[in-house]
Design a protein around this motif. Structure first.
Motif, short mmCIF file in Angstrom:
data_model
loop_
_atom_site.label_atom_id
_atom_site.label_comp_id
_atom_site.label_asym_id
_atom_site.label_seq_id
_atom_site.Cartn_x
_atom_site.Cartn_y
_atom_site.Cartn_z
N THR A 41 2.66 1.99 8.35
CA THR A 41 3.65 1.95 7.43
C THR A 41 4.98 1.10 7.85
OG1 THR A 41 2.99 4.02 6.25
CG2 THR A 41 5.14 2.90 5.57
N ILE A 42 5.52 1.27 9.09
CA ILE A 42 6.66 0.57 9.61
C ILE A 42 6.06 -0.67 9.70
CG2 ILE A 42 7.93 0.44 11.60
CD1 ILE A 42 7.93 3.53 11.95
N ILE A 43 4.98 -0.90 10.25
CA ILE A 43 4.44 -2.38 10.69
C ILE A 43 4.35 -3.05 9.17
CG2 ILE A 43 2.49 -3.94 11.00
CD1 ILE A 43 4.07 -2.93 13.52
N ALA A 44 3.86 -2.40 8.00
CA ALA A 44 3.54 -2.94 6.91
C ALA A 44 5.00 -3.17 6.22
CB ALA A 44 2.97 -1.85 5.87
N LEU A 45 5.98 -2.53 6.34
CA LEU A 45 7.30 -2.89 5.87
C LEU A 45 7.91 -3.87 6.57
CD1 LEU A 45 8.74 0.87 5.34
CD2 LEU A 45 8.11 -0.71 3.71
N PHE A 46 7.77 -4.12 8.09
CA PHE A 46 8.62 -5.22 8.44
C PHE A 46 7.64 -6.53 8.59
CE2 PHE A 46 10.90 -1.90 11.19
CZ PHE A 46 12.11 -2.66 11.13
N GLU A 47 6.49 -6.10 8.32
CA GLU A 47 5.67 -7.53 8.48
C GLU A 47 4.87 -7.89 7.09
OE1 GLU A 47 5.45 -9.73 11.12
OE2 GLU A 47 7.06 -8.35 11.75
N GLY A 48 5.10 -7.02 6.02
CA GLY A 48 4.49 -7.40 4.96
C GLY A 48 5.27 -7.43 3.68
N LYS A 87 0.84 -12.79 7.12
CA LYS A 87 1.51 -11.43 7.46
C LYS A 87 1.02 -10.65 6.49
CE LYS A 87 5.15 -12.50 10.60
NZ LYS A 87 6.81 -12.30 10.56
N VAL A 88 1.23 -10.82 4.99
CA VAL A 88 0.95 -10.19 4.03
C VAL A 88 -0.60 -9.70 4.21
CG1 VAL A 88 0.66 -10.02 1.47
CG2 VAL A 88 2.79 -10.78 2.41
N LEU A 89 -1.64 -10.73 4.25
CA LEU A 89 -2.84 -10.70 4.41
C LEU A 89 -3.31 -9.73 5.59
CD1 LEU A 89 -4.29 -14.27 3.91
CD2 LEU A 89 -4.41 -12.17 2.19
N GLY A 90 -2.58 -9.84 6.54
CA GLY A 90 -2.72 -8.68 7.58
C GLY A 90 -2.44 -7.46 7.40
N VAL A 91 -1.26 -7.34 6.78
CA VAL A 91 -0.83 -5.65 6.21
C VAL A 91 -2.02 -5.20 5.34
CG1 VAL A 91 0.96 -4.50 4.88
CG2 VAL A 91 1.57 -6.14 6.74
N ILE A 100 5.16 -0.43 18.29
CA ILE A 100 4.89 0.36 17.27
C ILE A 100 3.37 0.07 16.74
CG2 ILE A 100 5.35 0.88 14.66
CD1 ILE A 100 8.34 0.39 15.52
N LEU A 101 3.00 -1.27 16.77
CA LEU A 101 1.59 -1.76 16.28
C LEU A 101 0.83 -1.26 17.40
CD1 LEU A 101 0.00 -4.05 14.59
CD2 LEU A 101 0.40 -5.27 16.70
N ALA A 102 1.07 -1.04 18.73
CA ALA A 102 0.08 -0.53 19.63
C ALA A 102 -0.14 0.88 19.46
CB ALA A 102 0.60 -0.58 21.33
N VAL A 103 0.69 1.64 18.70
CA VAL A 103 0.61 3.04 18.58
C VAL A 103 -0.20 3.00 17.49
CG1 VAL A 103 1.97 5.12 17.58
CG2 VAL A 103 2.77 3.79 19.36
#
Length: 123
Positions: free
Chosen positions: A13-20, A53-57, A107-110
């Motif tokens: 979710t943190i990745i999704a917020l920061f990157e999407g 980024k949006v597609l990746g999320v 965070i992505l690695a986690v």
């Protein structure tokens, strides 16, 4: 198992917020466009980056997405964070902003590790 799911979804979710979400909402602001120009990239590069980024999320958060696609998304984000660190370091020198992408990479690695813990049959 429940703890692993909480850790996975929190990191993802943190990745999704920061990157999407954030890039999708702010990419057309003058501040974002200036940030891309400041690093020496053309404006269209920033637009393409936001799309990917949006597609990746979406690939990371939608459970039905095949494992191979998720792996590509994780790899793409890892490259993004590594090259963001290099770009900031080359243009602005070594400072806090230079290392922030590495924090997000951690965070992505986690998220990645816990994705594989929760889906061992997919290995």
């Amino acid at each position: 198992m429940k703890k692993d799911k909480i850790i996975y979804w929190t990191a993802t979710t943190i990745i999704a917020l920061f990157e999407g979400v954030m890039p999708a909402l702010t990419s057309q602001t003058e501040l974002a466009k200036e940030g891309i120009r400041h690093l020496g990239y053309p404006e269209y590069f920033g637009n393409a980056l936001v799309v990917f980024k949006v597609l990746g999320v979406l690939a990371l958060v939608i459970p039905q997405v095949p494992k191979r696609v998720k792996e590509w998304a994780y790899a793409g984000f890892a490259f993004d964070f590594i090259f963001a660190t290099i770009s900031h370091g080359a243009v602005d020198g070594i400072n806090g902003q230079t290392f922030f992408p590495l924090v997000v990479l951690a965070i992505l690695a986690v998220s990645y590790v816990y994705y594989h813990k929760l889906n061992p049959q997919n290995d």
